[in-house]
Design a protein around this motif. Structure first.
Motif, short mmCIF file in Angstrom:
data_model
loop_
_atom_site.label_atom_id
_atom_site.label_comp_id
_atom_site.label_asym_id
_atom_site.label_seq_id
_atom_site.Cartn_x
_atom_site.Cartn_y
_atom_site.Cartn_z
N ALA A 58 -2.78 7.32 5.77
CA ALA A 58 -1.79 6.36 5.26
C ALA A 58 -1.20 6.84 3.94
N GLU B 283 -4.75 8.88 18.37
CA GLU B 283 -5.18 7.54 17.98
C GLU B 283 -4.96 7.30 16.48
N GLU C 235 -0.45 4.35 14.35
CA GLU C 235 0.08 3.38 13.39
C GLU C 235 1.11 4.01 12.46
N LEU D 261 4.49 4.16 14.02
CA LEU D 261 5.16 2.86 14.02
C LEU D 261 5.72 2.52 12.64
N GLN D 262 4.94 2.80 11.60
CA GLN D 262 5.36 2.45 10.25
C GLN D 262 6.43 3.37 9.70
#
Length: 280
Positions: free
Chosen positions: A159, A209, A213, A216-217
């Motif tokens: 992230a 996996e 996310e 998507l972000q």
């Protein structure tokens, strides 16, 4: 959430690079910078007070000079001098910081491993990500390398790295490294092809996996995902030789084992190839 980047300031020339990196990032993100100098070694001995006072004055002068160098950056810069254990002071500062930034004296492979254990100890205990800036002329590099192993700590590193890459409009290079089963030093070991294929499959599944996310972000982010056989710290630093930033987690234990097991992040810091962030 804090918007302060704390820079540990010491006498080493690398401090200038660390402060410069922190100020540039703060300018790009609307953050502020605190330059923190710590006078260590005081034990309360008789006559020590004058020495401590002189050391604090010299440290403050050094901080003021560094702040003045960036006076036209538009970044709010404050300075602070403390007396005590430098590691403890920076770990404590990390509780209210968005980043801790440290300079390293590392100057490339020919200089051997980076010296000193303070940076490692700060990384191990800090409450926020720690960025270590080597004493290298990095030139015009692009891209953010991040290690992936499928653990929660790895997710935090991904992230962080994705946000850095997206902000800069640069590609994210996500790598999952797997190492074959170890054997005695002189014992011949032939790795079956189906084993190698299976490990590569696990690594790719871990990447898919872990990056779902992020995709998507950051739909516009270019992601170069790689499954690599080898030793993790060596692979990370090899990829980082052309990157602006490398990001690793600390103490991850996901499906791709022996990647971010604590010691690996330390090994990456011992052979810095670029500015490197460690996320817990």
């Amino acid at each position: 959430m804090s918007d302060t980047i704390v820079v540990g300031v010491a006498k080493e020339p690398a401090t200038r690079r660390a402060a410069g990196w922190a100020v540039a990032r703060a300018a790009a993100r609307g953050e502020q910078v605190e330059l923190l100098g710590v006078v260590g070694g005081a034990v309360g001995a008789v006559g020590e007070g004058e020495l401590v006072a002189a050391a604090m004055a010299a440290t403050q002068e050094m901080l003021d000079a560094e702040a003045h160098r960036h006076s036209e950056s538009g970044v709010a810069i404050r300075t602070r001098v403390e007396v005590g254990d430098p590691v403890a002071a920076l770990v404590d500062a990390s509780k209210d910081a968005v980043l801790i930034v440290l300079g390293s004296d590392y100057r490339g492979p020919e200089s051997g491993p980076a010296r000193g254990s303070r940076g490692i100890r700060i990384v191990a205990d800090a409450a926020c990500p720690v960025v270590v800036v080597p004493d290298l002329e990095l030139g015009d590099r692009r891209g953010v390398v991040v290690g992936v192993d499928g653990s929660p700590v790895s997710a935090g590193a991904i992230a962080f790295a994705a946000a850095e890459a997206a902000r800069a409009g640069e590609p994210l290079i996500a790598v999952a490294v797997w190492s074959p089963i170890a054997s005695p030093r002189h014992a011949p070991l032939v790795i079956p092809e189906d084993y190698r294929s299976g490990m590569n499959l696990v690594a790719h599944e871990t990447l898919d996996e872990a990056l779902a996310e992020v995709r998507l972000q950051h739909p516009g982010l270019v992601i170069d995902d790689r499954a690599v056989e080898g030793y993790p710290s060596a692979v990370i630093n090899q990829l980082a030789t052309d990157a602006r930033l490398a990001v690793v987690g600390s103490r991850g234990r996901g499906p791709v084992r022996r990647f971010l097991l604590g010691s690996i992040s330390h090994e990456v810091l011992q052979r810095l190839a670029t500015v490197t962030a460690v996320v817990r």
